[in-house]
Design a protein around this motif. Structure first.
Motif, PDB file in Angstrom:
ATOM      1  N   MET A  54       3.515  -2.319 -11.260  1.00  0.00           N
ATOM      2  CA  MET A  54       2.519  -2.901 -10.628  1.00  0.00           C
ATOM      3  C   MET A  54       2.173  -1.999  -9.625  1.00  0.00           C
ATOM      4  SD  MET A  54       2.160  -6.732  -9.706  1.00  0.00           S
ATOM      5  CE  MET A  54       1.710  -7.702 -11.207  1.00  0.00           C
ATOM      6  N   ALA A  55       1.225  -1.662  -9.373  1.00  0.00           N
ATOM      7  CA  ALA A  55       0.907  -1.026  -8.226  1.00  0.00           C
ATOM      8  C   ALA A  55       0.823  -1.562  -7.167  1.00  0.00           C
ATOM      9  CB  ALA A  55      -0.638  -0.109  -8.483  1.00  0.00           C
ATOM     10  N   ASP A  56       0.765  -0.684  -5.673  1.00  0.00           N
ATOM     11  CA  ASP A  56      -0.110  -1.970  -4.217  1.00  0.00           C
ATOM     12  C   ASP A  56      -0.838  -0.855  -3.939  1.00  0.00           C
ATOM     13  OD1 ASP A  56       1.773  -4.093  -4.277  1.00  0.00           O
ATOM     14  OD2 ASP A  56       3.441  -2.786  -3.325  1.00  0.00           O
ATOM     15  N   LEU A  57      -2.305  -0.959  -3.811  1.00  0.00           N
ATOM     16  CA  LEU A  57      -3.561  -0.475  -3.699  1.00  0.00           C
ATOM     17  C   LEU A  57      -3.848  -0.541  -2.709  1.00  0.00           C
ATOM     18  CD1 LEU A  57      -6.311  -0.983  -6.411  1.00  0.00           C
ATOM     19  CD2 LEU A  57      -4.247   1.415  -5.226  1.00  0.00           C
ATOM     20  N   ASP A  58      -4.489  -0.071  -1.367  1.00  0.00           N
ATOM     21  CA  ASP A  58      -4.837  -0.550   0.003  1.00  0.00           C
ATOM     22  C   ASP A  58      -6.838  -0.415  -0.010  1.00  0.00           C
ATOM     23  OD1 ASP A  58      -2.519  -0.600   1.548  1.00  0.00           O
ATOM     24  OD2 ASP A  58      -2.399   0.987   1.853  1.00  0.00           O
ATOM     25  N   ILE A  59      -7.449  -1.842  -0.044  1.00  0.00           N
ATOM     26  CA  ILE A  59      -8.534  -1.934   0.153  1.00  0.00           C
ATOM     27  C   ILE A  59      -8.789  -2.224   2.113  1.00  0.00           C
ATOM     28  CG2 ILE A  59      -8.454  -2.275  -2.436  1.00  0.00           C
ATOM     29  CD1 ILE A  59      -9.133  -5.227  -1.759  1.00  0.00           C
ATOM     30  N   VAL A  60     -10.018  -1.922   2.030  1.00  0.00           N
ATOM     31  CA  VAL A  60     -10.441  -2.732   2.845  1.00  0.00           C
ATOM     32  C   VAL A  60     -11.691  -3.192   3.177  1.00  0.00           C
ATOM     33  CG1 VAL A  60     -12.016  -1.480   5.142  1.00  0.00           C
ATOM     34  CG2 VAL A  60     -10.186  -0.131   4.072  1.00  0.00           C
ATOM     35  N   ILE A  61     -12.336  -4.080   3.840  1.00  0.00           N
ATOM     36  CA  ILE A  61     -12.921  -4.825   3.692  1.00  0.00           C
ATOM     37  C   ILE A  61     -12.951  -6.307   4.732  1.00  0.00           C
ATOM     38  CG2 ILE A  61     -13.686  -7.668   2.413  1.00  0.00           C
ATOM     39  CD1 ILE A  61     -11.833  -7.329   0.452  1.00  0.00           C
ATOM     40  N   GLY A  62     -14.959  -5.655   5.138  1.00  0.00           N
ATOM     41  CA  GLY A  62     -14.494  -5.777   6.205  1.00  0.00           C
ATOM     42  C   GLY A  62     -14.252  -5.106   7.275  1.00  0.00           C
ATOM     43  N   ASN A  63     -14.013  -3.826   7.378  1.00  0.00           N
ATOM     44  CA  ASN A  63     -12.774  -3.227   8.499  1.00  0.00           C
ATOM     45  C   ASN A  63     -12.064  -3.332   8.361  1.00  0.00           C
ATOM     46  OD1 ASN A  63     -15.869  -1.721   9.364  1.00  0.00           O
ATOM     47  ND2 ASN A  63     -16.200  -3.643  10.429  1.00  0.00           N
ATOM     48  N   LYS A  64     -11.624  -3.994   7.364  1.00  0.00           N
ATOM     49  CA  LYS A  64      -9.868  -4.283   7.607  1.00  0.00           C
ATOM     50  C   LYS A  64      -8.894  -4.311   6.792  1.00  0.00           C
ATOM     51  CE  LYS A  64     -10.728  -8.723  10.088  1.00  0.00           C
ATOM     52  NZ  LYS A  64     -10.663  -8.391  11.968  1.00  0.00           N
ATOM     53  N   THR A  65      -8.134  -4.005   6.628  1.00  0.00           N
ATOM     54  CA  THR A  65      -7.212  -3.461   6.371  1.00  0.00           C
ATOM     55  C   THR A  65      -6.294  -4.342   4.941  1.00  0.00           C
ATOM     56  OG1 THR A  65      -7.461  -1.175   6.303  1.00  0.00           O
ATOM     57  CG2 THR A  65      -5.889  -1.584   4.536  1.00  0.00           C
ATOM     58  N   PHE A  66      -6.377  -4.079   3.683  1.00  0.00           N
ATOM     59  CA  PHE A  66      -5.741  -5.451   3.423  1.00  0.00           C
ATOM     60  C   PHE A  66      -4.974  -4.755   1.900  1.00  0.00           C
ATOM     61  CE2 PHE A  66      -9.049  -7.786   4.403  1.00  0.00           C
ATOM     62  CZ  PHE A  66      -8.361  -8.945   4.776  1.00  0.00           C
ATOM     63  N   THR A  67      -3.575  -4.922   1.600  1.00  0.00           N
ATOM     64  CA  THR A  67      -2.795  -4.530   0.525  1.00  0.00           C
ATOM     65  C   THR A  67      -2.369  -5.530  -0.596  1.00  0.00           C
ATOM     66  OG1 THR A  67      -1.564  -3.072   2.118  1.00  0.00           O
ATOM     67  CG2 THR A  67      -0.027  -3.192  -0.245  1.00  0.00           C
ATOM     68  N   VAL A  68      -2.996  -5.018  -1.844  1.00  0.00           N
ATOM     69  CA  VAL A  68      -3.177  -5.900  -2.596  1.00  0.00           C
ATOM     70  C   VAL A  68      -2.226  -5.146  -4.448  1.00  0.00           C
ATOM     71  CG1 VAL A  68      -4.224  -7.236  -4.337  1.00  0.00           C
ATOM     72  CG2 VAL A  68      -5.298  -6.321  -2.041  1.00  0.00           C
ATOM     73  N   ALA A  69      -1.709  -6.231  -4.800  1.00  0.00           N
ATOM     74  CA  ALA A  69      -0.937  -5.979  -5.673  1.00  0.00           C
ATOM     75  C   ALA A  69      -1.602  -6.090  -6.920  1.00  0.00           C
ATOM     76  CB  ALA A  69       0.408  -6.225  -5.814  1.00  0.00           C
ATOM     77  N   CYS A  70      -1.521  -5.602  -8.214  1.00  0.00           N
ATOM     78  CA  CYS A  70      -2.752  -5.052  -9.514  1.00  0.00           C
ATOM     79  C   CYS A  70      -1.454  -4.752 -10.533  1.00  0.00           C
ATOM     80  CB  CYS A  70      -3.770  -4.386  -9.439  1.00  0.00           C
ATOM     81  SG  CYS A  70      -4.039  -2.880  -8.801  1.00  0.00           S
ATOM     82  N   GLU A  79      -6.159  -0.377 -11.539  1.00  0.00           N
ATOM     83  CA  GLU A  79      -6.534   0.168 -10.033  1.00  0.00           C
ATOM     84  C   GLU A  79      -8.490   0.052 -10.009  1.00  0.00           C
ATOM     85  OE1 GLU A  79      -2.693   1.364 -10.912  1.00  0.00           O
ATOM     86  OE2 GLU A  79      -4.412   1.329 -12.025  1.00  0.00           O
ATOM     87  N   GLN A  80      -8.968   0.747 -10.815  1.00  0.00           N
ATOM     88  CA  GLN A  80     -10.199   1.275 -10.850  1.00  0.00           C
ATOM     89  C   GLN A  80     -11.434  -0.520 -10.541  1.00  0.00           C
ATOM     90  OE1 GLN A  80     -11.123   4.057  -9.781  1.00  0.00           O
ATOM     91  NE2 GLN A  80     -13.041   3.435  -9.909  1.00  0.00           N
ATOM     92  N   PHE A  81     -10.753  -1.307 -11.411  1.00  0.00           N
ATOM     93  CA  PHE A  81     -11.527  -2.674 -11.322  1.00  0.00           C
ATOM     94  C   PHE A  81     -11.003  -3.405  -9.939  1.00  0.00           C
ATOM     95  CE2 PHE A  81     -11.596  -7.144 -11.506  1.00  0.00           C
ATOM     96  CZ  PHE A  81     -12.610  -7.385 -12.606  1.00  0.00           C
ATOM     97  N   LEU A  82     -10.174  -2.845  -9.484  1.00  0.00           N
ATOM     98  CA  LEU A  82      -9.800  -3.948  -8.374  1.00  0.00           C
ATOM     99  C   LEU A  82     -10.364  -2.800  -7.337  1.00  0.00           C
ATOM    100  CD1 LEU A  82      -8.156  -5.913  -7.040  1.00  0.00           C
ATOM    101  CD2 LEU A  82      -6.589  -4.522  -6.137  1.00  0.00           C
ATOM    102  N   ARG A  83     -10.544  -1.763  -6.869  1.00  0.00           N
ATOM    103  CA  ARG A  83     -11.469  -0.690  -5.907  1.00  0.00           C
ATOM    104  C   ARG A  83     -13.024  -1.044  -6.412  1.00  0.00           C
ATOM    105  NH1 ARG A  83      -7.799   3.408  -7.969  1.00  0.00           N
ATOM    106  NH2 ARG A  83      -5.966   4.408  -6.087  1.00  0.00           N
ATOM    107  N   SER A  84     -13.307  -1.296  -7.432  1.00  0.00           N
ATOM    108  CA  SER A  84     -15.252  -1.710  -7.791  1.00  0.00           C
ATOM    109  C   SER A  84     -15.098  -2.891  -7.109  1.00  0.00           C
ATOM    110  CB  SER A  84     -15.424  -1.987  -8.993  1.00  0.00           C
ATOM    111  OG  SER A  84     -16.598  -2.273  -9.180  1.00  0.00           O
ATOM    112  N   ALA A  85     -14.477  -4.257  -7.024  1.00  0.00           N
ATOM    113  CA  ALA A  85     -14.420  -5.681  -7.165  1.00  0.00           C
ATOM    114  C   ALA A  85     -14.279  -5.696  -5.324  1.00  0.00           C
ATOM    115  CB  ALA A  85     -13.329  -6.691  -8.080  1.00  0.00           C
ATOM    116  N   ALA A  86     -13.386  -5.354  -4.830  1.00  0.00           N
ATOM    117  CA  ALA A  86     -13.238  -4.857  -3.758  1.00  0.00           C
ATOM    118  C   ALA A  86     -14.439  -4.444  -2.676  1.00  0.00           C
ATOM    119  CB  ALA A  86     -11.990  -3.997  -3.227  1.00  0.00           C
TER     120      ALA A  86
END
Length: 124
Positions: free
Chosen positions: A1-17, A22-29
């Motif tokens: 399982m990979a952990d990704l850092d995504i930025v939403i509204g100038n806030k960074t969140f670490t999300v496992a996927c 990963e590409q799907f999660l980045r696109s959704a984010a």
């Protein structure tokens, strides 16, 4: 399982996927972040949970609209496919009048006769 850092509204969140997602999660984010950025541009600062809620609702609204359009398109497609085929188009081909055919045959016979006479004269 990979952990990704995504930025939403100038806030960074670490999300496992799951691996490979990963590409799907980045696109959704990215889509969620675009909605959050639009909210922040209109309203300004707001708590992260409220920003995420509003951005999620905006995406849900877009999704519902697209689902309705898809349903309508499928319905239209079904209607078009259910229609009987149009009758075949009648194509009329011009017919050469018999007199023209006879005249052409007579001209061909005359041309052959002239050619035969020329050949006879050339042979003698």
């Amino acid at each position: 399982m990979a952990d990704l850092d995504i930025v939403i509204g100038n806030k960074t969140f670490t999300v496992a996927c799951q691996d490979g997602q990963e590409q799907f999660l980045r696109s959704a984010a990215r889509q969620l972040s675009e909605q959050a950025d639009a909210l922040l541009a209109q309203i300004g600062r707001m708590p992260a949970d409220r920003m995420l809620l509003m951005a999620g609702l905006m995406l849900a609204d877009k999704t519902i609209t697209m689902e309705q359009e898809l349903t309508n398109t499928r319905h239209t497609l079904h209607e078009l496919q259910s229609r009987p085929a149009p009758p075949p188009e009648r194509v009329e081909v011009p017919v050469i009048p018999p007199v023209v055919v006879e005249t052409m045959a007579e001209l061909a016979a005359r041309a052959e006769a002239v050619a035969a006479r020329i050949e006879e004269r050339a042979a003698s």
